[in-house]
Scaffold this motif. Structure first.
Motif, PDB file in Angstrom:
ATOM      1  N   VAL A  89      -7.101  -0.285   2.600  1.00 60.07           N
ATOM      2  CA  VAL A  89      -7.015   0.547   1.181  1.00 60.07           C
ATOM      3  C   VAL A  89      -8.195   1.603   1.403  1.00 60.07           C
ATOM      4  CG1 VAL A  89      -6.763  -1.496   0.007  1.00 60.07           C
ATOM      5  CG2 VAL A  89      -8.985  -0.882   0.226  1.00 60.07           C
ATOM      6  N   ARG A 144      -8.035   7.734  10.057  1.00 60.51           N
ATOM      7  CA  ARG A 144      -7.163   8.066   8.916  1.00 60.51           C
ATOM      8  C   ARG A 144      -7.435   9.567   8.406  1.00 60.51           C
ATOM      9  NH1 ARG A 144     -11.780   4.592   6.372  1.00 60.51           N
ATOM     10  NH2 ARG A 144     -13.443   6.028   5.914  1.00 60.51           N
ATOM     11  N   VAL A 171      -0.027   1.495  -6.744  1.00 51.91           N
ATOM     12  CA  VAL A 171      -1.503   1.511  -6.376  1.00 51.91           C
ATOM     13  C   VAL A 171      -2.271   2.333  -7.513  1.00 51.91           C
ATOM     14  CG1 VAL A 171      -3.147   3.055  -5.073  1.00 51.91           C
ATOM     15  CG2 VAL A 171      -1.322   1.573  -3.860  1.00 51.91           C
ATOM     16  N   LEU A 179       0.570  -1.272  -0.112  1.00 48.58           N
ATOM     17  CA  LEU A 179      -0.044   0.040   0.049  1.00 48.58           C
ATOM     18  C   LEU A 179       0.741   1.197  -0.020  1.00 48.58           C
ATOM     19  CD1 LEU A 179      -3.149  -1.329   2.253  1.00 48.58           C
ATOM     20  CD2 LEU A 179      -2.607  -1.518  -0.327  1.00 48.58           C
ATOM     21  N   ASP A 180       2.010   1.240   0.322  1.00 54.03           N
ATOM     22  CA  ASP A 180       3.000   2.270   0.257  1.00 54.03           C
ATOM     23  C   ASP A 180       3.492   2.598  -0.873  1.00 54.03           C
ATOM     24  OD1 ASP A 180       4.641   0.129   0.266  1.00 54.03           O
ATOM     25  OD2 ASP A 180       5.676   1.105   2.308  1.00 54.03           O
ATOM     26  N   GLU A 203      -6.181   7.882  -3.121  1.00 48.69           N
ATOM     27  CA  GLU A 203      -6.399   7.299  -4.355  1.00 48.69           C
ATOM     28  C   GLU A 203      -7.665   6.402  -4.920  1.00 48.69           C
ATOM     29  OE1 GLU A 203      -3.469   6.689  -2.844  1.00 48.69           O
ATOM     30  OE2 GLU A 203      -2.139   8.163  -3.757  1.00 48.69           O
ATOM     31  N   LEU A 243      -6.359   5.030   1.694  1.00 45.04           N
ATOM     32  CA  LEU A 243      -5.513   5.667   0.675  1.00 45.04           C
ATOM     33  C   LEU A 243      -6.455   6.619  -0.123  1.00 45.04           C
ATOM     34  CD1 LEU A 243      -4.063   2.297  -0.942  1.00 45.04           C
ATOM     35  CD2 LEU A 243      -2.909   3.928   1.049  1.00 45.04           C
ATOM     36  N   THR A 255       2.797   4.016  -4.011  1.00 44.30           N
ATOM     37  CA  THR A 255       1.743   4.848  -4.695  1.00 44.30           C
ATOM     38  C   THR A 255       1.700   4.478  -6.297  1.00 44.30           C
ATOM     39  OG1 THR A 255       2.219   6.388  -2.860  1.00 44.30           O
ATOM     40  CG2 THR A 255       0.733   7.240  -4.803  1.00 44.30           C
TER      41      THR A 255
END
Ligand code: DC
Length: 221
Positions: free
Chosen positions: A98, A183, A55, A49-50, A103, A101, A52
């Motif tokens: 997720v 978050r 992703v 997940l890091d 995105e 995030l 980007t």
């Protein structure tokens, strides 16, 4: 008309929303299923997940759709029905991860708005009343104690034949509560104008009756 039902995992959002939608003749949209579907894709693709760039690349090659079969929402990942596959504890935790995030939230925001467009809908999620539909006519924030939510979720998973323990379910749920409410973007929180409804100690029928009464006071029946 939009009815937004937000709250933590296992508060009874989906069962209550489904029943209310049926009763009122509204379309029910389970937005958590969309995050779960993206979570499943990321598990399948082994996305860190890091990363980007990855992703973004995987999202640009992902389609998520919903459809209604016998009035039940089904969700499709790249054209394949994954409605059952997204209900495992592994996907639950990945969905929560997720969903932090930006995105992923941007990817699903427009979709949620367009699915609801022009319809009478009940959406359940974490940020429906705060971000997705801040002007929703009715907002409800459903909660219950973590222990009670874990007990309900545990019984649901056992009934589906999954191999879990109550302690594991409680631990996962507390982890998701923490992730979802801490978050940076669209965290789980009660909208200022939401009606707070705690279902701890209620049976499903009691909660349903109380919600129906509340909606009547708002002219919805
Ligand atoms: O409602 P659920 O348990 O199926 O949701 C799975 C995860 O998706 C949840 O842990 C957080 C995320 N989610 C979200 O961030 N925003 C929503 N509107 C719905 C779900």
């Amino acid at each position: 008309m939009i009815i937004a039902i937000d709250g933590p995992s296992g508060a009874g959002k989906s069962t209550l929303s489904k029943k209310l939608a049926k009763r009122l003749g509204f379309v029910y949209i389970d937005t958590g299923a969309l995050y779960r579907t993206v979570g499943l894709k990321f598990i399948n693709k082994g996305v860190q997940l890091d990363n980007t760039a990855l992703v973004e690349e995987v999202l640009s090659d992902t389609t998520v759709d919903i459809n209604y079969v016998n009035a039940e929402q089904r969700v499709y990942l790249d054209g394949v029905d994954v409605s059952d596959e997204i209900r495992t504890p592994e996907v639950s935790l990945m969905a929560s991860a997720v969903s932090a995030l930006p995105e992923v939230r941007a990817f699903l925001l427009g979709m949620q708005r367009s699915i609801a467009n022009g319809k009478n809908v009940i959406l359940d999620g974490r940020d429906i009343g705060t971000v997705v539909f801040p002007n929703a006519e009715i907002k409800i924030f459903l909660s219950a104690s973590a222990k009670e939510r874990a007990k309900r979720r545990y019984e649901e998973l056992i009934a589906k034949g999954q191999d879990v323990t109550y302690e594991q379910v409680l631990e996962d749920l507390e982890k998701r509560d923490y992730n979802d409410s801490h978050r940076a973007i669209a965290p789980l929180k009660q909208a200022e104008d939401a009606y707070a409804f705690d279902t701890t100690g209620n049976t499903f029928e009691q909660s349903l009756d109380l919600l129906v009464e509340y909606l009547k006071t708002k002219g919805v029946e």
